[in-house]
Design a protein around this motif. Structure first.
Motif, PDB file in Angstrom:
ATOM      1  N   ALA A 208       0.836  -1.298  -0.056  1.00 53.78           N
ATOM      2  CA  ALA A 208       0.074  -0.035  -0.072  1.00 53.78           C
ATOM      3  C   ALA A 208       0.705   1.364  -0.005  1.00 53.78           C
ATOM      4  CB  ALA A 208      -0.883   0.123   1.345  1.00 53.78           C
ATOM      5  N   GLY A 209       0.552   2.027  -0.740  1.00 55.78           N
ATOM      6  CA  GLY A 209       0.930   3.502  -0.672  1.00 55.78           C
ATOM      7  C   GLY A 209       0.400   4.222   0.548  1.00 55.78           C
ATOM      8  N   GLU A 215       5.386   6.505   2.918  1.00 56.17           N
ATOM      9  CA  GLU A 215       5.900   5.016   2.717  1.00 56.17           C
ATOM     10  C   GLU A 215       5.052   4.241   1.775  1.00 56.17           C
ATOM     11  OE1 GLU A 215       6.371   3.453   7.144  1.00 56.17           O
ATOM     12  OE2 GLU A 215       4.688   4.897   7.060  1.00 56.17           O
ATOM     13  N   PHE A 216       5.626   3.275   1.313  1.00 54.97           N
ATOM     14  CA  PHE A 216       4.944   2.013   0.794  1.00 54.97           C
ATOM     15  C   PHE A 216       5.242   0.716   1.707  1.00 54.97           C
ATOM     16  CE2 PHE A 216       5.564   4.528  -2.940  1.00 54.97           C
ATOM     17  CZ  PHE A 216       4.392   4.508  -3.865  1.00 54.97           C
ATOM     18  N   VAL A 217       4.166   0.177   2.171  1.00 49.41           N
ATOM     19  CA  VAL A 217       4.498  -0.722   3.191  1.00 49.41           C
ATOM     20  C   VAL A 217       3.723  -2.168   2.697  1.00 49.41           C
ATOM     21  CG1 VAL A 217       4.236   0.765   5.278  1.00 49.41           C
ATOM     22  CG2 VAL A 217       2.405  -0.191   4.358  1.00 49.41           C
ATOM     23  N   ARG A 218       4.316  -3.187   2.968  1.00 50.88           N
ATOM     24  CA  ARG A 218       3.944  -4.540   2.712  1.00 50.88           C
ATOM     25  C   ARG A 218       3.233  -5.234   4.204  1.00 50.88           C
ATOM     26  NH1 ARG A 218       5.302 -10.158   3.365  1.00 50.88           N
ATOM     27  NH2 ARG A 218       4.728 -11.560   1.690  1.00 50.88           N
ATOM     28  N   SER A 228       9.006  -2.045   4.194  1.00 52.24           N
ATOM     29  CA  SER A 228       8.436  -0.658   3.817  1.00 52.24           C
ATOM     30  C   SER A 228       9.583  -0.025   2.965  1.00 52.24           C
ATOM     31  CB  SER A 228       8.164   0.054   4.937  1.00 52.24           C
ATOM     32  OG  SER A 228       9.333   0.493   6.034  1.00 52.24           O
ATOM     33  N   PHE A 229       9.147   0.833   2.201  1.00 51.60           N
ATOM     34  CA  PHE A 229      10.005   1.706   1.425  1.00 51.60           C
ATOM     35  C   PHE A 229       9.551   3.298   1.650  1.00 51.60           C
ATOM     36  CE2 PHE A 229      10.027  -1.868  -1.364  1.00 51.60           C
ATOM     37  CZ  PHE A 229      11.520  -2.112  -1.352  1.00 51.60           C
ATOM     38  N   CYS A 238       1.015   1.727  -6.411  1.00 46.18           N
ATOM     39  CA  CYS A 238       1.853   0.579  -6.802  1.00 46.18           C
ATOM     40  C   CYS A 238       1.555  -0.574  -7.458  1.00 46.18           C
ATOM     41  CB  CYS A 238       2.536   0.250  -5.303  1.00 46.18           C
ATOM     42  SG  CYS A 238       1.467  -0.488  -4.108  1.00 46.18           S
ATOM     43  N   THR A 239       2.426  -1.233  -8.138  1.00 45.87           N
ATOM     44  CA  THR A 239       1.885  -2.455  -8.619  1.00 45.87           C
ATOM     45  C   THR A 239       2.948  -3.331  -8.899  1.00 45.87           C
ATOM     46  OG1 THR A 239       0.460  -3.366 -10.658  1.00 45.87           O
ATOM     47  CG2 THR A 239       2.331  -1.868 -11.082  1.00 45.87           C
TER      48      THR A 239
END
Length: 274
Positions: A208-209, A215-218, A228-229, A238-239
């Motif tokens: 998720a953005g 952040e981008f988190v899983r 995360s990024f 994201c995709t």
């Protein structure tokens, strides 16, 4: 993600949303520039479609037809590779701008709308999800969602996952054989992180953005964040794609909200190979 740093894929855009990978190309909506782009595997533009009434979510039907949201006039458009035409009209079923959507294996589309006048500074209100069937008929299938945003279908078409941005949560629904939604439940309480666009990996975990933290988190079912990024700005959507299917493409706005409102070209897409 440990040992991984995102790399720039392409930049110079205003607000990149809803990336999708198909047949060696990355498709994205540049929302504030009213365009939908496709980029080649090395990040070069290969298509540019004008969407005057503001593009938002996009995705593909099983036959490869590109479906795009035209947000302001509350329509879905289709692109067959040569021309754009109307796919479905939701203006009689929704009052506010359309947002993002997911497609199941039977080409049924699940789509949300804003639910209120976001840009008129109205207080937020809950809204509904609608299903658009392949005959373009529109059916309300869920209500009481707070700004439904990014969504994805997982578990072989049996589960719909929806980001509810202002509630900082991700919700899940069962999809029955007729395309109806049931057994609504909490997939993840993100504890103040506001999810925008999402995608799923092969295990059913959600990337998720997070718009408000950059952040981008899983996140796993139950809410545990595994990876995360972080970007200095707003994380948008994201995709997963690329030749391996394990390249995570991430769109971000690398500036302030004021610069975003001015239409500054500070939106870019990055990638990380997982």
């Amino acid at each position: 993600m440990r040992g991984k740093s995102p790399k720039l894929f392409a930049d110079g855009f205003t607000f990149l949303e809803a990336p999708k990978w198909r047949d060696g190309h990355l498709w994205l909506s540049d929302v504030l520039d009213h365009k939908v782009y496709s980029l080649t595997a090395d990040g070069k533009p290969s298509n540019c479609l004008e969407i005057p009434n503001r593009p938002a979510g996009l995705n593909f039907l099983s036959d490869g037809t590109l479906i795009m949201v035209s947000a302001k006039d509350r329509k879905l458009l289709q692109f067959d590779g040569s021309s754009i035409s109307e796919y479905a009209d939701l203006s009689g079923s929704t009052e506010w701008w359309l947002n993002d959507f997911a497609v199941d294996p039977l080409d049924r589309i699940y789509i949300g709308d804003f639910g209120y006048d976001l840009f008129g500074n109205e207080p937020s209100r809950v809204t509904r999800l609608h299903r658009v069937d392949p005959d373009a008929s529109v059916t309300a299938v869920a209500d009481e969602l707070d700004f439904p945003n990014g969504s994805v279908v997982i578990n072989g078409g049996r589960t719909l996952i929806v980001a509810e941005t202002w509630k900082a949560r991700i919700s899940a629904f069962d999809i029955d054989a007729q395309g109806n939604l049931g057994n609504r439940r909490l997939f993840a309480d993100l504890k103040g992180r506001q999810p925008d666009g999402i995608c799923a990996d092969e295990s059913g975990a959600i990337w998720a953005g997070i718009f408000n933290t950059g952040e981008f988190v899983r996140v796993l079912d139950g809410g545990a964040v595994t990876d995360s990024f972080k970007f200095n700005g707003s994380a948008i959507s994201c995709t997963l794609g690329g030749e391996s299917g394990r390249r995570l493409f991430m769109t971000a706005f690398l500036g302030t909200n004021a610069e975003m409102a001015e239409g500054r070209r500070k939106s870019a897409v990055f990638y990380a190979d997982l």
